[in-house]
Each structure stands twice: as structure tokens, then as C-alpha cells.
Motif scaffolding. Structure first.
Motif, PDB file in Angstrom:
ATOM      1  N   ASP A 166      -7.273   7.105   3.579  1.00 49.50           N
ATOM      2  CA  ASP A 166      -8.247   6.421   3.979  1.00 49.50           C
ATOM      3  C   ASP A 166      -8.038   5.004   3.549  1.00 49.50           C
ATOM      4  OD1 ASP A 166      -9.920   8.640   4.054  1.00 49.50           O
ATOM      5  OD2 ASP A 166     -10.813   8.653   2.014  1.00 49.50           O
ATOM      6  N   ALA A 167      -7.348   4.689   2.693  1.00 45.52           N
ATOM      7  CA  ALA A 167      -6.853   3.186   2.267  1.00 45.52           C
ATOM      8  C   ALA A 167      -6.095   2.862   3.583  1.00 45.52           C
ATOM      9  CB  ALA A 167      -6.116   3.197   1.030  1.00 45.52           C
ATOM     10  N   VAL A 212      -7.342  -0.613   6.013  1.00 45.82           N
ATOM     11  CA  VAL A 212      -6.554  -1.766   5.757  1.00 45.82           C
ATOM     12  C   VAL A 212      -6.491  -2.218   7.549  1.00 45.82           C
ATOM     13  CG1 VAL A 212      -4.216  -2.820   5.680  1.00 45.82           C
ATOM     14  CG2 VAL A 212      -5.501  -1.774   3.460  1.00 45.82           C
ATOM     15  N   LEU A 236       0.679  -1.320  -0.003  1.00 48.98           N
ATOM     16  CA  LEU A 236       0.056  -0.052   0.077  1.00 48.98           C
ATOM     17  C   LEU A 236       0.739   1.274  -0.039  1.00 48.98           C
ATOM     18  CD1 LEU A 236      -2.812   1.251   0.046  1.00 48.98           C
ATOM     19  CD2 LEU A 236      -2.448   1.139   2.690  1.00 48.98           C
ATOM     20  N   VAL A 280      -7.018   9.853  -0.233  1.00 45.22           N
ATOM     21  CA  VAL A 280      -7.494   8.448  -0.718  1.00 45.22           C
ATOM     22  C   VAL A 280      -6.520   7.469  -0.006  1.00 45.22           C
ATOM     23  CG1 VAL A 280      -7.693   6.884  -2.798  1.00 45.22           C
ATOM     24  CG2 VAL A 280      -8.629   8.910  -2.916  1.00 45.22           C
ATOM     25  N   LYS A 281      -5.103   7.829  -0.161  1.00 40.90           N
ATOM     26  CA  LYS A 281      -4.287   6.961   0.489  1.00 40.90           C
ATOM     27  C   LYS A 281      -4.619   7.003   1.963  1.00 40.90           C
ATOM     28  CE  LYS A 281      -1.056   5.378  -1.516  1.00 40.90           C
ATOM     29  NZ  LYS A 281      -0.887   4.031  -1.985  1.00 40.90           N
TER      30      LYS A 281
END
Length: 116
Positions: A108-109, A113, A25, A105-106
Motif C-alpha cells: 500500500d505504501a 508513494v 521505503l 502495508v508495504k
């Protein structure tokens, strides 16, 4: 580091660095993030580099950060330990995020996870 937010950020670093999916990620995503507690004035800098969090330090980083997060110390601490959903806090106006849409967005990712 001591204090509520410092402890939460230490825990967050451990979770991120210990999670097997974070290497993928975070690949190619080197960012400096400043976290500021509006009510106490506490500031911390998170350095995401080499697919991990390489440091969490008290104070504001000297260079320009890519991401700024601001809220009360309690909200920030709860966000970083997974007790509060950062997207909900952002939408409700309790968490301010100054970052590109790609970086949001990163972030949030990362939270999905860790705590989904």
C-alpha cells in the motif's frame, strides 16, 4: 516479456526503481512476489531486493514467495500502472492478496508513494 501484464510490470519496475523515495521505503524489505492472471494463466515473479526491483521474470519463482497477487490480467495490469487503486480492488474482491499484514502495508505504501 510481451503482453499486457508484462508491459505493465516493466513500467512498474521503471517507476519503482526511478523514484527517489523508494530507496528509503524498500530498505530491508527483500521479498519475492508472484503475480498471477487468473483468466489467462500468465504468471510473473517480481524480486524486490536491495531497495529496488531487481527482476521481473515470466513464470513462477522456484522458491516460496512471500506475496501472491491474483486477479484478471486487465485488473492486474491496471493496478501496476496506477489506473486502478489496489486497495479498492482488494476490498471489492477483484484482487486477491496472500501476504502478511506487514507486507500488505508495504505494498500500500509503495502505491501511495507512486500514485498519490
Amino acid at each position: 516479456m510481451s503482453g499486457l501484464l508484462a508491459e505493465a510490470l516493466d513500467k512498474f519496475r521503471e517507476l519503482v526503481n526511478g523514484h527517489p523515495r523508494m530507496t528509503t521505503l524498500l530498505r530491508g524489505w527483500d521479498r519475492v512476489t508472484v503475480v498471477e492472471a487468473e483468466d489467462t494463466g500468465a504468471q510473473f515473479t517480481i524480486d524486490f531486493r536491495d531497495c529496488q526491483i531487481v527482476s521481473v521474470t515470466a513464470g513462477k519463482y522456484q522458491e516460496k514467495a512471500s506475496i501472491y497477487l491474483k486477479a484478471s490480467e486487465r485488473i492486474l495490469a491496471d493496478v501496476f500502472v496506477g489506473a486502478l487503486n489496489p486497495a479498492s480492488e482488494f476490498l471489492d474482491g477483484r484482487l486477491r492478496v496472500d501476504a502478511s499484514s506487514k507486507d500488505q502495508v508495504k505494498l500500500d505504501a509503495i502505491t501511495l508513494v507512486l500514485w498519490d
